[in-house]
Design a protein around this motif. Structure first.
Motif, PDB file in Angstrom:
ATOM      1  N   SER A 106      12.381 -15.901  -0.987  1.00 53.06           N
ATOM      2  CA  SER A 106      13.706 -15.432  -1.381  1.00 53.06           C
ATOM      3  C   SER A 106      13.695 -13.913  -1.489  1.00 53.06           C
ATOM      4  N   MET A 107      14.774 -13.266  -1.077  1.00 53.23           N
ATOM      5  CA  MET A 107      14.838 -11.800  -1.127  1.00 53.23           C
ATOM      6  C   MET A 107      14.781 -11.273  -2.562  1.00 53.23           C
ATOM      7  N   GLU A 108      15.151 -12.103  -3.524  1.00 53.61           N
ATOM      8  CA  GLU A 108      15.045 -11.686  -4.925  1.00 53.61           C
ATOM      9  C   GLU A 108      13.586 -11.521  -5.348  1.00 53.61           C
ATOM     10  N   ASN A 109      12.661 -12.202  -4.661  1.00 53.28           N
ATOM     11  CA  ASN A 109      11.227 -12.122  -4.977  1.00 53.28           C
ATOM     12  C   ASN A 109      10.542 -10.926  -4.326  1.00 53.28           C
ATOM     13  N   VAL A 110      11.222 -10.226  -3.431  1.00 54.30           N
ATOM     14  CA  VAL A 110      10.626  -9.081  -2.748  1.00 54.30           C
ATOM     15  C   VAL A 110      10.676  -7.874  -3.690  1.00 54.30           C
ATOM     16  N   VAL A 111       9.502  -7.300  -3.964  1.00 55.04           N
ATOM     17  CA  VAL A 111       9.390  -6.165  -4.877  1.00 55.04           C
ATOM     18  C   VAL A 111       9.427  -4.847  -4.115  1.00 55.04           C
ATOM     19  N   SER A 112       8.601  -4.743  -3.063  1.00 55.52           N
ATOM     20  CA  SER A 112       8.515  -3.478  -2.326  1.00 55.52           C
ATOM     21  C   SER A 112       7.864  -3.704  -0.971  1.00 55.52           C
ATOM     22  N   ILE A 113       7.869  -2.643  -0.180  1.00 52.07           N
ATOM     23  CA  ILE A 113       7.128  -2.587   1.082  1.00 52.07           C
ATOM     24  C   ILE A 113       6.020  -1.560   0.860  1.00 52.07           C
ATOM     25  N   ARG A 114       4.803  -1.909   1.238  1.00 44.25           N
ATOM     26  CA  ARG A 114       3.671  -1.012   1.022  1.00 44.25           C
ATOM     27  C   ARG A 114       2.887  -0.816   2.313  1.00 44.25           C
ATOM     28  N   ILE A 115       2.342   0.380   2.452  1.00 47.45           N
ATOM     29  CA  ILE A 115       1.396   0.668   3.530  1.00 47.45           C
ATOM     30  C   ILE A 115       0.025   0.708   2.874  1.00 47.45           C
ATOM     31  N   ILE A 116      -0.818  -0.245   3.248  1.00 49.72           N
ATOM     32  CA  ILE A 116      -2.127  -0.419   2.621  1.00 49.72           C
ATOM     33  C   ILE A 116      -3.208  -0.051   3.626  1.00 49.72           C
ATOM     34  N   LYS A 117      -4.255   0.583   3.159  1.00 51.97           N
ATOM     35  CA  LYS A 117      -5.404   0.919   4.011  1.00 51.97           C
ATOM     36  C   LYS A 117      -6.401  -0.236   3.973  1.00 51.97           C
ATOM     37  N   GLU A 118      -6.804  -0.696   5.151  1.00 53.49           N
ATOM     38  CA  GLU A 118      -7.807  -1.756   5.298  1.00 53.49           C
ATOM     39  C   GLU A 118      -8.969  -1.217   6.113  1.00 53.49           C
ATOM     40  N   SER A 119     -10.180  -1.599   5.735  1.00 53.72           N
ATOM     41  CA  SER A 119     -11.365  -1.201   6.503  1.00 53.72           C
ATOM     42  C   SER A 119     -11.898  -2.398   7.267  1.00 53.72           C
ATOM     43  N   PHE A 120     -12.213  -2.161   8.538  1.00 56.72           N
ATOM     44  CA  PHE A 120     -12.775  -3.206   9.386  1.00 56.72           C
ATOM     45  C   PHE A 120     -13.677  -2.541  10.408  1.00 56.72           C
ATOM     46  N   LEU A 121     -14.943  -2.961  10.438  1.00 49.64           N
ATOM     47  CA  LEU A 121     -15.932  -2.423  11.366  1.00 49.64           C
ATOM     48  C   LEU A 121     -16.011  -0.894  11.282  1.00 49.64           C
TER      49      LEU A 121
END
Length: 184
Positions: free
Chosen positions: A121-136
């Motif tokens: 539900s759109m009421e459950n959406v808090v924010s949009i985030r750009i997260i850093k992930e490390s892989f290899l």
């Protein structure tokens, strides 16, 4: 991407990528070549450049070894072609203002749970985030939607290989459409 006033849809490209077609075809050709060498070795015939020295190993006949690797390659190639045929991983992310829902749809392997559908539900959406992930030993930026019920749900994948400006554009577009905060 498809956008209207009340609807935003991002198609997700699944396994039907040029690289998957390439590797499935190369592995198929290689395994067929190994099986051909195995058959000719079993029949005691030289094929192309093979000489008598190759088949003189006392431990395991060279044809059996080539046949084993050829069969293994065929199995891997069959698996890759099935993934391409079923288009595993494809789907869409749909943001619908009329229904006030966010829907994530993905195709999986055939069976009882072939299609994975997650609705928030759109009421459950808090924010949009750009997260850093490390892989290899490499760091990637991933756009995630933060929800109350499910936590962080990724909207981009590492294999999408987006440049930073594309990631920022997608995050900003979704945040603006949903009218939520954007954090990086």
């Amino acid at each position: 991407m498809w956008r209207s006033e009340d609807l935003l849809v991002y198609p997700i490209k699944g396994s039907r990528k040029l690289s998957n077609y390439f590797w499935a075809f190369i592995i198929l050709l290689g395994s067929l070549g190994l099986l051909l060498v195995a058959v000719f070795s079993y029949l005691g015939m030289d094929l192309f450049f093979l000489s008598k020295e190759i088949s003189d190993f006392p431990f395991i006949p060279q044809g059996a070894t080539m046949g084993f690797y050829g069969f293994g390659g065929l199995c891997i190639s069959f698996y890759l072609w099935c993934i391409i045929l079923w288009n595993v991983g494809s789907g869409y992310d749909m943001f619908n203002k009329k229904e006030k829902k966010v829907r994530f749809f993905r195709r999986g392997f055939p069976g009882e749970n072939r299609h994975i559908i997650l609705e928030v539900s759109m009421e459950n959406v808090v924010s949009i985030r750009i997260i850093k992930e490390s892989f290899l030993n490499r760091t990637y930026d991933i756009v995630c939607i933060e929800t109350i019920e499910y936590g962080f749900i990724p909207l981009t994948r590492i294999e999408d290989d987006l440049i930073p400006s594309e990631i920022a554009h997608k995050a900003a577009e979704v945040a603006k459409f949903l009218d939520v905060s954007l954090y990086s």
